[in-house]
Every structure is written in structure tokens, then in C-alpha cells.
Design a protein around this motif. Structure first.
Motif, PDB file in Angstrom:
ATOM      1  N   HIS A   1     -12.845   5.047  -3.445  1.00 28.02           N
ATOM      2  CA  HIS A   1     -12.868   3.673  -2.952  1.00 28.02           C
ATOM      3  C   HIS A   1     -13.564   3.628  -1.601  1.00 28.02           C
ATOM      4  CE1 HIS A   1     -10.141   2.715  -6.147  1.00 28.02           C
ATOM      5  NE2 HIS A   1      -9.155   3.420  -5.635  1.00 28.02           N
ATOM      6  N   SER A   2     -13.989   2.441  -1.203  1.00 32.95           N
ATOM      7  CA  SER A   2     -14.448   2.274   0.172  1.00 32.95           C
ATOM      8  C   SER A   2     -13.234   2.208   1.082  1.00 32.95           C
ATOM      9  CB  SER A   2     -15.276   0.999   0.312  1.00 32.95           C
ATOM     10  OG  SER A   2     -14.447  -0.153   0.206  1.00 32.95           O
ATOM     11  N   ALA A   3     -13.452   2.434   2.366  1.00 37.74           N
ATOM     12  CA  ALA A   3     -12.346   2.346   3.322  1.00 37.74           C
ATOM     13  C   ALA A   3     -11.746   0.949   3.328  1.00 37.74           C
ATOM     14  CB  ALA A   3     -12.840   2.726   4.719  1.00 37.74           C
ATOM     15  N   ALA A   4     -12.585  -0.074   3.283  1.00 35.65           N
ATOM     16  CA  ALA A   4     -12.082  -1.449   3.296  1.00 35.65           C
ATOM     17  C   ALA A   4     -11.225  -1.730   2.069  1.00 35.65           C
ATOM     18  CB  ALA A   4     -13.247  -2.435   3.374  1.00 35.65           C
ATOM     19  N   GLU A   5     -11.649  -1.240   0.913  1.00 41.29           N
ATOM     20  CA  GLU A   5     -10.856  -1.435  -0.307  1.00 41.29           C
ATOM     21  C   GLU A   5      -9.490  -0.784  -0.178  1.00 41.29           C
ATOM     22  OE1 GLU A   5     -14.388  -1.651  -3.715  1.00 41.29           O
ATOM     23  OE2 GLU A   5     -13.508   0.285  -3.142  1.00 41.29           O
ATOM     24  N   LEU A   6      -9.456   0.421   0.394  1.00 41.81           N
ATOM     25  CA  LEU A   6      -8.189   1.134   0.534  1.00 41.81           C
ATOM     26  C   LEU A   6      -7.262   0.399   1.499  1.00 41.81           C
ATOM     27  CD1 LEU A   6      -6.423   3.552  -0.138  1.00 41.81           C
ATOM     28  CD2 LEU A   6      -7.641   4.857   1.630  1.00 41.81           C
ATOM     29  N   ALA A   7      -7.811  -0.119   2.601  1.00 43.08           N
ATOM     30  CA  ALA A   7      -6.986  -0.840   3.578  1.00 43.08           C
ATOM     31  C   ALA A   7      -6.382  -2.099   2.973  1.00 43.08           C
ATOM     32  CB  ALA A   7      -7.829  -1.195   4.802  1.00 43.08           C
TER      33      ALA A   7
ATOM     34  N   ALA B   1      -5.950  -2.670  -0.293  1.00 42.21           N
ATOM     35  CA  ALA B   1      -5.036  -2.278  -1.366  1.00 42.21           C
ATOM     36  C   ALA B   1      -3.678  -1.876  -0.807  1.00 42.21           C
ATOM     37  CB  ALA B   1      -5.648  -1.128  -2.176  1.00 42.21           C
ATOM     38  N   TRP B   2      -3.674  -1.187   0.341  1.00 41.31           N
ATOM     39  CA  TRP B   2      -2.393  -0.819   0.949  1.00 41.31           C
ATOM     40  C   TRP B   2      -1.565  -2.065   1.270  1.00 41.31           C
ATOM     41  CZ3 TRP B   2      -0.352  -1.878   5.836  1.00 41.31           C
ATOM     42  CH2 TRP B   2       0.849  -1.215   6.141  1.00 41.31           C
ATOM     43  N   LEU B   3      -2.191  -3.080   1.842  1.00 41.03           N
ATOM     44  CA  LEU B   3      -1.467  -4.309   2.146  1.00 41.03           C
ATOM     45  C   LEU B   3      -0.913  -4.953   0.887  1.00 41.03           C
ATOM     46  CD1 LEU B   3      -3.685  -6.020   4.875  1.00 41.03           C
ATOM     47  CD2 LEU B   3      -1.297  -5.316   5.129  1.00 41.03           C
ATOM     48  N   LEU B   4      -1.692  -4.938  -0.192  1.00 38.24           N
ATOM     49  CA  LEU B   4      -1.249  -5.559  -1.434  1.00 38.24           C
ATOM     50  C   LEU B   4      -0.079  -4.809  -2.070  1.00 38.24           C
ATOM     51  CD1 LEU B   4      -4.755  -6.464  -2.858  1.00 38.24           C
ATOM     52  CD2 LEU B   4      -2.967  -8.098  -2.241  1.00 38.24           C
ATOM     53  N   HIS B   5       0.174  -3.588  -1.610  1.00 33.16           N
ATOM     54  CA  HIS B   5       1.317  -2.823  -2.108  1.00 33.16           C
ATOM     55  C   HIS B   5       2.586  -3.043  -1.272  1.00 33.16           C
ATOM     56  CE1 HIS B   5      -1.594  -0.788  -4.647  1.00 33.16           C
ATOM     57  NE2 HIS B   5      -0.625  -0.119  -5.230  1.00 33.16           N
ATOM     58  N   GLN B   6       2.495  -3.839  -0.209  1.00 39.48           N
ATOM     59  CA  GLN B   6       3.669  -4.119   0.622  1.00 39.48           C
ATOM     60  C   GLN B   6       4.415  -5.309   0.026  1.00 39.48           C
ATOM     61  OE1 GLN B   6       4.068  -1.596   2.798  1.00 39.48           O
ATOM     62  NE2 GLN B   6       2.110  -1.046   1.863  1.00 39.48           N
ATOM     63  N   PRO B   7       5.700  -5.168  -0.302  1.00 38.97           N
ATOM     64  CA  PRO B   7       6.402  -6.183  -1.101  1.00 38.97           C
ATOM     65  C   PRO B   7       6.395  -7.586  -0.522  1.00 38.97           C
ATOM     66  CG  PRO B   7       7.690  -4.165  -0.972  1.00 38.97           C
ATOM     67  CD  PRO B   7       6.545  -3.989  -0.028  1.00 38.97           C
ATOM     68  N   VAL B   8       6.445  -7.732   0.800  1.00 39.09           N
ATOM     69  CA  VAL B   8       6.548  -9.066   1.394  1.00 39.09           C
ATOM     70  C   VAL B   8       5.198  -9.770   1.485  1.00 39.09           C
ATOM     71  CG1 VAL B   8       6.228  -8.410   3.816  1.00 39.09           C
ATOM     72  CG2 VAL B   8       7.731 -10.339   3.241  1.00 39.09           C
ATOM     73  N   VAL B   9       4.099  -9.028   1.293  1.00 38.42           N
ATOM     74  CA  VAL B   9       2.758  -9.592   1.473  1.00 38.42           C
ATOM     75  C   VAL B   9       2.401 -10.495   0.297  1.00 38.42           C
ATOM     76  CG1 VAL B   9       0.291  -9.050   1.536  1.00 38.42           C
ATOM     77  CG2 VAL B   9       1.889  -7.778   2.979  1.00 38.42           C
ATOM     78  N   THR B  10       2.011 -11.724   0.624  1.00 40.37           N
ATOM     79  CA  THR B  10       1.514 -12.653  -0.384  1.00 40.37           C
ATOM     80  C   THR B  10       0.032 -12.432  -0.613  1.00 40.37           C
ATOM     81  OG1 THR B  10       3.155 -14.355   0.142  1.00 40.37           O
ATOM     82  CG2 THR B  10       1.136 -15.083  -0.931  1.00 40.37           C
ATOM     83  N   ALA B  11      -0.761 -12.514   0.453  1.00 37.84           N
ATOM     84  CA  ALA B  11      -2.207 -12.389   0.314  1.00 37.84           C
ATOM     85  C   ALA B  11      -2.827 -12.061   1.669  1.00 37.84           C
ATOM     86  CB  ALA B  11      -2.811 -13.690  -0.221  1.00 37.84           C
ATOM     87  N   PRO B  12      -3.529 -10.936   1.788  1.00 34.89           N
ATOM     88  CA  PRO B  12      -4.285 -10.683   3.016  1.00 34.89           C
ATOM     89  C   PRO B  12      -5.424 -11.696   3.145  1.00 34.89           C
ATOM     90  CG  PRO B  12      -4.109  -8.698   1.661  1.00 34.89           C
ATOM     91  CD  PRO B  12      -3.660  -9.840   0.816  1.00 34.89           C
TER      92      PRO B  12
ATOM     93  N   LEU C   1      -2.192   2.259  -6.065  1.00 38.71           N
ATOM     94  CA  LEU C   1      -1.974   3.426  -5.212  1.00 38.71           C
ATOM     95  C   LEU C   1      -0.639   4.059  -5.589  1.00 38.71           C
ATOM     96  CD1 LEU C   1      -3.064   1.940  -1.749  1.00 38.71           C
ATOM     97  CD2 LEU C   1      -4.471   3.133  -3.431  1.00 38.71           C
ATOM     98  N   ASP C   2      -0.657   5.357  -5.890  1.00 37.20           N
ATOM     99  CA  ASP C   2       0.592   6.011  -6.264  1.00 37.20           C
ATOM    100  C   ASP C   2       1.402   6.368  -5.026  1.00 37.20           C
ATOM    101  OD1 ASP C   2      -0.547   8.365  -5.215  1.00 37.20           O
ATOM    102  OD2 ASP C   2      -1.213   9.066  -7.180  1.00 37.20           O
ATOM    103  N   ALA C   3       2.615   6.850  -5.261  1.00 40.22           N
ATOM    104  CA  ALA C   3       3.546   7.121  -4.157  1.00 40.22           C
ATOM    105  C   ALA C   3       2.999   8.178  -3.209  1.00 40.22           C
ATOM    106  CB  ALA C   3       4.897   7.552  -4.722  1.00 40.22           C
ATOM    107  N   SER C   4       2.318   9.176  -3.739  1.00 41.34           N
ATOM    108  CA  SER C   4       1.785  10.231  -2.871  1.00 41.34           C
ATOM    109  C   SER C   4       0.688   9.693  -1.960  1.00 41.34           C
ATOM    110  CB  SER C   4       1.264  11.392  -3.709  1.00 41.34           C
ATOM    111  OG  SER C   4       0.173  10.990  -4.528  1.00 41.34           O
ATOM    112  N   THR C   5      -0.147   8.790  -2.474  1.00 39.40           N
ATOM    113  CA  THR C   5      -1.203   8.194  -1.644  1.00 39.40           C
ATOM    114  C   THR C   5      -0.597   7.323  -0.555  1.00 39.40           C
ATOM    115  OG1 THR C   5      -2.787   8.210  -3.481  1.00 39.40           O
ATOM    116  CG2 THR C   5      -3.227   6.691  -1.665  1.00 39.40           C
ATOM    117  N   LEU C   6       0.401   6.526  -0.905  1.00 38.79           N
ATOM    118  CA  LEU C   6       1.067   5.696   0.099  1.00 38.79           C
ATOM    119  C   LEU C   6       1.724   6.564   1.168  1.00 38.79           C
ATOM    120  CD1 LEU C   6       2.642   3.034  -2.294  1.00 38.79           C
ATOM    121  CD2 LEU C   6       0.718   2.686  -0.731  1.00 38.79           C
ATOM    122  N   ALA C   7       2.284   7.701   0.753  1.00 43.72           N
ATOM    123  CA  ALA C   7       2.898   8.612   1.718  1.00 43.72           C
ATOM    124  C   ALA C   7       1.847   9.224   2.643  1.00 43.72           C
ATOM    125  CB  ALA C   7       3.660   9.709   0.981  1.00 43.72           C
ATOM    126  N   ARG C   8       0.687   9.562   2.101  1.00 40.16           N
ATOM    127  CA  ARG C   8      -0.396  10.105   2.937  1.00 40.16           C
ATOM    128  C   ARG C   8      -0.870   9.074   3.953  1.00 40.16           C
ATOM    129  NH1 ARG C   8      -4.680  12.905  -1.020  1.00 40.16           N
ATOM    130  NH2 ARG C   8      -5.695  13.394   0.985  1.00 40.16           N
TER     131      ARG C   8
END
Length: 327
Positions: free
Chosen positions: A263-269, A271-282, A303-310
Motif C-alpha cells: 500500500h501507499s503510506a497515505a492508504e495505510l494511514a 486504513a488505520w483510522l477506519l479500523h478505529q471503532p469510534v471513527v465514522t469517516a476521516p 489490516l490484521d491484528a499483527s499489523t495494527l500492533a506493529r
């Protein structure tokens, strides 16, 4: 595009929110219109603006650009969940921005600012009307009374906050409960891998009161958008050098992880926000149609649990207070 509900409401919004702050100052009106058309074509129905956006060029310029786009028809307004904001000082009819009551959250300014935004946006209602900042001098009873009138008139459907502390959210919601009104349904805060302070108290308050979180600056001014690679390739100035140097090792590790994941860095950043339960939309704020296109695929990234942990190892966040700093 994927959709979710805005906080505890029944309002369905896209998982990406189109931010319009660049419309006018950095992006001309025809290009702004093209970006909004592309957003609709991709399924984005959630647009965010503010009455102060574009004021360095002209008062209310960004809202005017959005309003002119609505006026072209084609169901553009009907298909859009429109969010705007008030608080900052703006000139009014016959007075300048430095004159009393030209900003903040008094009942007088709420009435004036709302009517001006409706006029510029060429619409008769705002879906989500947001307080751009806390007003420490206006009591919540006055604020909610003014918004009750606006809701009864059909000019406002939902109310949100922006840049509030956790205790501000609690204060607002308790005052709303005393009046038996819905109160806030969303909070718009800075939130990204580098800026995670809202995890201390804002996010717990949002979860407790059923507010959806709308993160702004998801790429921290480009630092999470592949900045090191771009500088090395000569495609970006190092205009946030101090912050970059403080976090260079983490950002380099982040960019390396993005390459590893494909992924690009921007995509990863994002995607991480979209995995946070309270987030509606970045909020994404493209200056060009290409920048919009590059963000669209993030809603499909898993993103799997290991990626989120990293990512947590690279950018340590916060536990809810008080456990973050006490037992």
C-alpha cells in the motif's frame, strides 16, 4: 464505497468525508466542482465545509463554491449529507469581523451565521451544523435554545462539535439532556497515527455519549503520506522538518511497512483510522481529482491484528484516562 451511521443517529454517511478547505484558496472553482462530482460518482455522500474556509481570499468563499455546485442541479444537494461549521469571526452586514457578536456561539451569532451559510450554500437546511470550537463565555442553555429554534425551523437537522475536550462533550450532552434534546451527534478532532491525544478523554466521551468521530488531518500535514520517499525523490519540500526529524525513525518504519503490505503510506494511514471503532469517516481534503482517486481504495483495506500492533509499536497511543497516567 462503504457506509455507516453517524454516531447514534440513523443518518447514513460514507466512510470517507470530502473536506473542502482547499476549495478557493488552492483549488479553483471548476476543479472543485469536478472533485465533488467525482466524489459523488465514487459514492462519497458526506461533505464537510465551514463558514471561515476561504476567508483569506473572500469571506465565505468555500461555502459559495459548494453552493454554486449545488445550484447546477442533478440532485447534487439531495445526494449530499452537508456539514458546515460556525465560530470564527466573520464580517456581517454593515460591520467588520472585529465588531462584537461577529463570531462564537451566542444566540445572536448562531442565527446570523446560520442564515449566511444557508445563503452561500444555496440550500434551505444544513444536515450537520458543527461548533468549530468551544465557546467558554456562552452558557449551554443559550446555545441549545438557539439550536432548538433552528431545528424547529427546519434549518438544521443534526448538531456536532469540533476541537472539543472530553469534558466539553460531557457538559454539552448533560445540558442537552436537561432540555430533552438530542444534543451532539459527532465530534470532529485531529486524529492520526502521530496525533493520538484524543484517545485519553475525547474518544471515551464520544463513545459514552454516542458521538461519531470525524478525524481531520488524517495524514498530519503530509507526514504520513510518504514524506521521506517524496523528499528523496525531490517531489516535496521538507516544510515540516522539525516534526519530521522528531519522528523520522517511526515515519521511516511506517513507510517501510506500507511497502511491505503493498500500500501507499497515505492508504495505510487512512486504513488505520477506519479500523478505529469510534471513527465514522476521516476527512480527506484533495486539491486535485487524482488525489481524491488515490484515497478511495482505503475503505477496502483490511489490516490484521499483527499489523495494527506493529503500527502501535511505531506510534504508541494512549489508554483512556486515568489509566494512561495512573493506576
Amino acid at each position: 464505497m462503504q457506509y455507516t451511521y453517524l454516531g447514534r443517529t440513523g443518518l447514513s454517511v460514507s466512510r470517507l468525508c470530502l473536506g473542502t478547505m482547499n476549495f478557493g484558496p488552492l483549488t479553483d472553482e471548476p476543479t472543485s466542482h469536478a472533485i465533488m462530482d467525482s466524489a459523488h460518482d465514487s459514492g462519497i455522500n458526506f461533505f464537510d465545509t465551514a463558514n471561515v474556509y476561504g476567508r483569506a481570499v473572500s469571506t465565505g468563499l468555500t461555502e459559495e463554491i459548494v453552493g454554486n455546485w449545488f445550484a447546477t442541479g442533478g440532485g447534487r444537494r439531495e445526494k449530499t449529507v452537508l456539514a458546515t461549521k460556525l465560530y470564527g469571526d466573520l464580517p456581517g452586514e454593515g460591520y467588520e469581523a472585529t465588531w462584537p457578536n461577529s463570531g462564537k456561539l451566542s444566540a445572536l451569532n448562531i442565527r446570523r451565521a446560520l442564515d449566511k451559510s444557508l445563503q452561500r450554500l444555496q440550500t434551505d437546511y444544513i444536515d450537520l451544523y458543527q461548533f468549530h470550537h468551544i465557546d467558554r463565555n456562552t452558557p449551554w442553555e443559550e446555545i441549545w435554545q438557539a439550536l432548538e429554534v433552528a431545528v424547529q425551523q427546519g434549518k438544521v437537522l443534526y448538531v456536532g462539535s469540533s476541537n472539543f475536550a472530553g469534558w466539553h462533550i460531557a457538559q454539552a450532552q448533560e445540558a442537552a439532556a436537561r432540555r430533552n434534546v438530542v444534543g451532539l451527534v459527532s465530534e470532529q478532532s485531529i486524529y492520526n497515527l502521530l496525533k493520538r491525544e484524543v484517545e485519553l478523554e475525547v474518544i471515551p466521551a464520544a463513545e459514552q455519549y454516542g458521538l461519531g468521530l470525524i478525524p481531520w488531518s488524517p495524514l498530519q500535514g503530509g507526514l504520513l503520506g510518504g514524506v521521506i520517499k517524496k523528499i528523496e525523490e525531490g517531489n516535496r519540500r521538507n516544510d515540516r522538518s522539525e516534526e519530521l526529524e522528531r519522528n523520522r525513525d517511526a515515519i521511516q518504519g511506517f513507510e517501510d511497512l506500507a511497502v511491505e503490505l503493498g500500500h501507499s503510506a497515505a492508504e495505510l494511514a487512512l486504513a488505520w483510522l477506519l479500523h478505529q471503532p469510534v471513527v465514522t469517516a476521516p476527512i480527506i481534503g484533495p486539491r486535485t481529482p487524482d488525489q481524491l482517486d488515490s484515497a478511495l481504495g482505503t475503505v477496502e483495506i483490511q489490516l490484521d491484528a499483527s499489523t495494527l500492533a506493529r503500527l502501535d509499536e511505531l506510534f504508541p497511543g494512549h489508554k483512556p484516562a486515568p489509566e494512561d497516567y495512573a493506576w
